[in-house]
Design an enzyme around this catalytic site. Structure first.
Site, PDB file in Angstrom:
ATOM      1  N   ASP A  68      39.387  73.325  18.475  1.00 34.06           N
ATOM      2  CA  ASP A  68      40.491  72.545  19.025  1.00 34.06           C
ATOM      3  C   ASP A  68      40.867  71.387  18.103  1.00 34.06           C
ATOM      4  O   ASP A  68      40.083  70.961  17.253  1.00 34.06           O
ATOM      5  CB  ASP A  68      40.099  71.931  20.376  1.00 34.06           C
ATOM      6  CG  ASP A  68      40.047  72.939  21.502  1.00 34.06           C
ATOM      7  OD1 ASP A  68      40.202  74.139  21.239  1.00 34.06           O
ATOM      8  OD2 ASP A  68      39.823  72.514  22.650  1.00 34.06           O
ATOM      9  N   HIS A 220      35.440  71.544  17.489  1.00 36.47           N
ATOM     10  CA  HIS A 220      36.627  70.811  17.047  1.00 36.47           C
ATOM     11  C   HIS A 220      36.602  70.715  15.533  1.00 36.47           C
ATOM     12  O   HIS A 220      35.597  70.274  14.958  1.00 36.47           O
ATOM     13  CB  HIS A 220      36.661  69.412  17.657  1.00 36.47           C
ATOM     14  CG  HIS A 220      36.678  69.405  19.154  1.00 36.47           C
ATOM     15  ND1 HIS A 220      35.530  69.602  19.905  1.00 36.47           N
ATOM     16  CD2 HIS A 220      37.694  69.256  20.038  1.00 36.47           C
ATOM     17  CE1 HIS A 220      35.848  69.563  21.192  1.00 36.47           C
ATOM     18  NE2 HIS A 220      37.147  69.353  21.300  1.00 36.47           N
TER      19      HIS A 220
END
Length: 327
Positions: A68, A220
């Site tokens: 992400d 991430h």
């Protein structure tokens, strides 16, 4: 390091297609990608046992790796190099503003065979508290920005992950109405926690994954620690008998899209193999939940001469599994 999977003309929901049996070039011990799973948005609307009853139809010891919040050089580039060295394919949920700032990195992600979904335009804090008008603006804006960065609407997959996993029933109904698959996760690495070492991230990920047996892993690609942890994690996955599954959406997509070579330096692509003073994702952005960046700050945050995490020598990074192939 790329492979092309031929899908049949008629694709049904949940179809699995075996990945190429060819060895990973230059790395006979690579983890690799074991198979491709094609899903139809009409059949898979809510995914991930952290929040939902349903998840992807994975076998025991199968994982899907997702990232992400990016793209954010240099970490997205480092992570892409690590994935390529292991012939592993992942799914990226990109923030619209980030895609707008770094379009050549977006295209690199796609051209290296990864799946691209979206993660809102600005990644606002407390997504679940937004008005539905703002939700719509964030979702549609993110899709438009990532599509513009890709340069081809067909390259974008109808996959969405809610920022901060801040779901509500109304948000999920809206996303379903847009024919988007809403992704949560099965294993959250919490790699964004301040102070997390690469070793801690890997230990946390493997502990939670072993408890689940399989699942969607959430990471991430904007953090130094994540970039450092990934090669260790991939080695641990292989050592523990896990296989990587690449998820794609049903439908035709271009095999590749034109690269933006003219802007590769201006948007943060590496021009050397040094990373001595690169900032962490927490430092590069005002806050993890609020990705408001400006192109004019790119050179300050990501100097072209800095491509090793602070305090780590080239020998140490090599020992961690990094193979630097920046032009």
């Amino acid at each position: 390091m790329r492979f092309i999977v031929a899908l049949s003309v008629c694709i049904v929901a949940g179809t699995s297609v075996s990945a190429s049996a060819e060895t990973c070039p230059g790395n006979p011990d690579a983890l690799g990608t074991s198979r491709v799973l094609t899903i139809n948005p009409s059949e898979f609307t809510l995914l991930g046992t952290i929040q939902y009853k349903q998840t992807l139809p994975l076998k025991d010891h199968e994982v899907v790796i997702t990232f992400d919040d990016g793209p954010l050089p240099p970490y997205t580039d480092i992570i892409l190099d690590t994935l390529a060295s292991q012939c592993v394919k992942a799914t990226y949920f990109l923030v619209g503003q980030m895609a707008h700032a770094y379009p050549s990195v977006v295209r690199r992600i796609y051209n290296e065979g990864h799946t691209i979904g979206t993660h809102s335009q600005d990644h606002p804090h407390a997504f679940e508290r937004l008005s539905m008008r703002r939700v719509e603006s964030e979702v549609v804006g993110g899709i438009n920005s990532v599509t513009a960065a890709l340069g081809d609407a067909n390259a974008l997959s109808p996959f969405f992950r809610v920022p901060g996993l801040g779901r509500t029933n109304a948000i999920e109904r809206f996303l379903e109405g847009k024919q988007l698959v809403t992704w949560s996760a099965d294993v959250d690495t919490n790699d964004w926690w301040r102070g997390s070492t690469p070793e801690a991230i890997v230990q946390r990920a493997m502990r939670r994954l072993n408890a689940q047996g399989s699942g969607i892993i959430l990471m991430h690609d904007i953090h130094r620690a994540t970039a450092m942890a990934l090669p260790i994690l991939l080695k641990e996955l292989k050592a523990n008998g896990y296989n990587v599954v690449h998820v794609v959406a049903a439908g035709e997509r271009p095999k590749s899209i034109p690269e933006l070579t003219a802007s590769s330096t201006s948007d943060g692509r590496a021009s050397t193999s040094k990373l001595t003073n690169a900032p962490n994702g927490d430092d590069a952005l005002t806050a993890r939940q609020n990705h408001r960046i400006k192109k004019r700050s790119a050179s300050r945050h990501h100097p072209a001469h800095s491509y090793y995490p602070s305090g780590l020598s080239e020998d140490r990074m090599s020992a961690l599994g990094y193979k630097w192939t920046f032009p």
